[in-house]
Design a protein around this motif. Structure first.
Motif, PDB file in Angstrom:
ATOM      1  N   GLY A 232      75.634  88.015  51.369  1.00  0.00           N
ATOM      2  CA  GLY A 232      75.192  89.185  52.119  1.00  0.00           C
ATOM      3  C   GLY A 232      75.247  90.471  51.329  1.00  0.00           C
ATOM      4  N   VAL A 233      75.533  90.379  50.024  1.00  0.00           N
ATOM      5  CA  VAL A 233      75.601  91.548  49.152  1.00  0.00           C
ATOM      6  C   VAL A 233      74.493  91.439  48.116  1.00  0.00           C
ATOM      7  CG1 VAL A 233      76.998  92.830  47.490  1.00  0.00           C
ATOM      8  CG2 VAL A 233      78.082  91.760  49.486  1.00  0.00           C
ATOM      9  N   ASP A 234      73.674  92.487  47.999  1.00  0.00           N
ATOM     10  CA  ASP A 234      72.571  92.474  47.038  1.00  0.00           C
ATOM     11  C   ASP A 234      72.946  93.134  45.717  1.00  0.00           C
ATOM     12  OD1 ASP A 234      70.700  91.245  48.834  1.00  0.00           O
ATOM     13  OD2 ASP A 234      70.608  93.150  49.897  1.00  0.00           O
ATOM     14  N   VAL A 235      73.730  94.203  45.778  1.00  0.00           N
ATOM     15  CA  VAL A 235      74.122  94.943  44.577  1.00  0.00           C
ATOM     16  C   VAL A 235      75.592  95.334  44.716  1.00  0.00           C
ATOM     17  CG1 VAL A 235      73.546  96.835  43.012  1.00  0.00           C
ATOM     18  CG2 VAL A 235      71.777  95.929  44.541  1.00  0.00           C
ATOM     19  N   ARG A 236      76.308  95.246  43.620  1.00  0.00           N
ATOM     20  CA  ARG A 236      77.688  95.740  43.566  1.00  0.00           C
ATOM     21  C   ARG A 236      77.749  96.879  42.564  1.00  0.00           C
ATOM     22  NH1 ARG A 236      81.708  92.556  45.759  1.00  0.00           N
ATOM     23  NH2 ARG A 236      80.967  90.574  46.628  1.00  0.00           N
ATOM     24  N   GLY A 237      78.530  97.893  42.923  1.00  0.00           N
ATOM     25  CA  GLY A 237      78.656  99.033  42.030  1.00  0.00           C
ATOM     26  C   GLY A 237      80.074  99.547  41.988  1.00  0.00           C
TER      27      GLY A 237
ATOM     28  N   ASP B 267      58.130  93.519  45.683  1.00  0.00           N
ATOM     29  CA  ASP B 267      58.797  92.225  45.648  1.00  0.00           C
ATOM     30  C   ASP B 267      60.282  92.440  45.978  1.00  0.00           C
ATOM     31  OD1 ASP B 267      58.896  89.273  44.526  1.00  0.00           O
ATOM     32  OD2 ASP B 267      60.553  90.363  43.579  1.00  0.00           O
ATOM     33  N   PRO B 268      60.891  91.554  46.767  1.00  0.00           N
ATOM     34  CA  PRO B 268      62.296  91.762  47.155  1.00  0.00           C
ATOM     35  C   PRO B 268      63.236  91.948  45.968  1.00  0.00           C
ATOM     36  CG  PRO B 268      61.322  90.017  48.463  1.00  0.00           C
ATOM     37  CD  PRO B 268      60.305  90.379  47.428  1.00  0.00           C
ATOM     38  N   VAL B 269      63.045  91.166  44.916  1.00  0.00           N
ATOM     39  CA  VAL B 269      63.912  91.296  43.741  1.00  0.00           C
ATOM     40  C   VAL B 269      63.681  92.635  43.058  1.00  0.00           C
ATOM     41  CG1 VAL B 269      64.498  90.343  41.488  1.00  0.00           C
ATOM     42  CG2 VAL B 269      64.067  88.809  43.419  1.00  0.00           C
ATOM     43  N   ASP B 270      62.415  93.064  42.975  1.00  0.00           N
ATOM     44  CA  ASP B 270      62.116  94.359  42.358  1.00  0.00           C
ATOM     45  C   ASP B 270      62.725  95.494  43.167  1.00  0.00           C
ATOM     46  OD1 ASP B 270      60.717  93.169  40.307  1.00  0.00           O
ATOM     47  OD2 ASP B 270      58.752  93.415  41.264  1.00  0.00           O
ATOM     48  N   PHE B 271      62.740  95.348  44.484  1.00  0.00           N
ATOM     49  CA  PHE B 271      63.327  96.385  45.325  1.00  0.00           C
ATOM     50  C   PHE B 271      64.839  96.469  45.099  1.00  0.00           C
ATOM     51  CE2 PHE B 271      64.829  97.902  49.599  1.00  0.00           C
ATOM     52  CZ  PHE B 271      64.338  99.195  49.464  1.00  0.00           C
ATOM     53  N   GLU B 272      65.487  95.344  44.990  1.00  0.00           N
ATOM     54  CA  GLU B 272      66.920  95.345  44.694  1.00  0.00           C
ATOM     55  C   GLU B 272      67.190  95.990  43.340  1.00  0.00           C
ATOM     56  OE1 GLU B 272      68.426  91.398  45.027  1.00  0.00           O
ATOM     57  OE2 GLU B 272      67.797  91.153  47.118  1.00  0.00           O
ATOM     58  N   ARG B 273      66.339  95.673  42.359  1.00  0.00           N
ATOM     59  CA  ARG B 273      66.512  96.274  41.027  1.00  0.00           C
ATOM     60  C   ARG B 273      66.292  97.779  41.074  1.00  0.00           C
ATOM     61  NH1 ARG B 273      63.071  91.595  37.809  1.00  0.00           N
ATOM     62  NH2 ARG B 273      64.789  90.067  37.639  1.00  0.00           N
ATOM     63  N   LEU B 274      65.377  98.232  41.914  1.00  0.00           N
ATOM     64  CA  LEU B 274      65.148  99.661  42.048  1.00  0.00           C
ATOM     65  C   LEU B 274      66.384 100.354  42.607  1.00  0.00           C
ATOM     66  CD1 LEU B 274      63.285 102.147  41.988  1.00  0.00           C
ATOM     67  CD2 LEU B 274      62.488 101.492  44.280  1.00  0.00           C
TER      68      LEU B 274
END
Length: 357
Positions: free
Chosen positions: A82-87, A53-60
């Protein structure tokens, strides 16, 4: 365990080990059957990621970043820009605010996706670097575009390696079985598998910081200015040699796809240099207990070469070189040489011109 305590156990090589070093990295390529089995498993691993799932992939990907020591925030999908994750990478030398975009692609990522991410980075006042993570691969145009820019491209094979390296093996449990054991069986999506690069890890003891550089050469001449990979040029134009961060306690890391190196290249030279730009008094004296470790790919035993300590008379040193023989195999030779004039002198020795400061 701290890096220093771990590396003190690496000791100096004995005479037998020194005799074997020339052959240590030979036969980087596998025999056909072993390579076929590894490729089959890699296809299944990437199919698992592509089916998420797209959300699960982002969480991974967010979990991976946390395992690498970052502080992570998933963005709201309605306003991610356009940003999925910030770190936030808290490393005092390589840290910064990172924006990450993930692509569950089965085909080669288009250069436009890479250019779009760069545009996002330029318009984000808080971000200092960007990472594009994909389940497939990137073409030469994409690697050429990001050269010299604060952007890192992570293809599917590298993503699998990072997930395993940082302890997220459970993601791929199903890939250890036959394809019929997957949910969906033969209905799994096809996926384009990127070649799996080798990881060249450089370790040394102490707290001093040193830079690693690589020259892609034909004989003793670098192919071009763009084939010098160092802190100001993170990749060759085709992406066959790239600098990366985040590999455990490695002081420095290069990704090298030996099969993708230019046809005219028959030598890859590895150099370490003191950071005299920020620390004018720095020398190679703190380069103690160095070891070059090759991780040829997933599920393969790392190979280690112990190198000589640095000297106060030098500000850079050549650690050794990989040479391609007539059969197409690469082998490593420790070929130590000191450069009082630093990285500049080392580069000039391989035919490149450097502007005077």
């Amino acid at each position: 365990m701290s890096r220093s305590r771990k590396l003190h156990r690496l000791g100096n090589p004995d005479a037998d080990e020194r005799r074997e070093q020339r052959m240590l990295f030979r036969h980087l390529r596998d025999d056909t059957n072993a390579n076929r089995g590894r490729m089959t498993r890699r296809v299944r691993e990437l199919q698992l990621l592509l089916s998420m799932d797209p959300v699960d992939f982002e969480r991974l990907v967010a979990r991976l970043m946390e395992a690498m020591g970052m502080k992570v925030e998933l963005t709201a999908r309605s306003r991610d820009g356009g940003v999925d994750v910030r770190g936030i990478d808290t490393d005092p030398f390589r840290g910064g605010n990172v924006i990450v975009q993930v692509k569950r692609y089965r085909d080669t990522v288009t250069p436009s996706a890479v250019r779009d991410l760069y545009g996002t980075l330029q318009h984000d006042p808080a971000a200092t670097k960007a990472v594009l993570v994909a389940t497939s691969r990137f073409g030469p145009s994409s690697h050429q575009f990001v050269a010299g820019k604060p952007i890192t491209l992570i293809n599917g094979s590298e993503l699998v390696g990072l997930l395993k390296h940082h302890g997220l093996h459970e993601v791929f449990d199903a890939a250890q079985h036959d394809a019929s054991g997957f949910d969906g069986g033969d209905a799994l999506p096809e996926v384009e598998v990127a070649s799996e690069p080798a990881r060249l890890l450089l370790h040394w003891t102490g707290e001093e910081e040193y830079d690693i550089a690589a020259l892609v050469c034909q004989g003793n001449r670098a192919l071009s200015d763009e084939h010098l990979v160092f802190y100001n040029n993170g990749s060759t134009p085709d992406g066959s040699v790239r600098m990366v961060t985040g590999y455990g306690d490695a002081n420095a890391c290069l990704m090298v796809d030996f099969d993708a190196l230019p046809g005219g290249a028959d030598r890859l030279v590895i150099v370490a240099a003191a950071d005299t730009e920020n620390h004018p008094e720095a020398t190679m004296a703190g380069f103690a207990g160095p070891a070059l470790i090759l991780e040829p790919g997933a599920d393969r035993t790392p190979l280690v070469v112990h190198l000589a300590d640095g000297a106060a008379a030098n500000t850079a040193m050549r650690l050794g070189r990989f040479d391609r023989d007539t059969a197409g195999d690469w082998y490593f030779t420790p070929a130590l040489a000191g450069y009082p004039g630093g990285l500049r002198q080392a580069v000039v020795a391989y035919g490149l011109e450097v502007e005077e400061a």
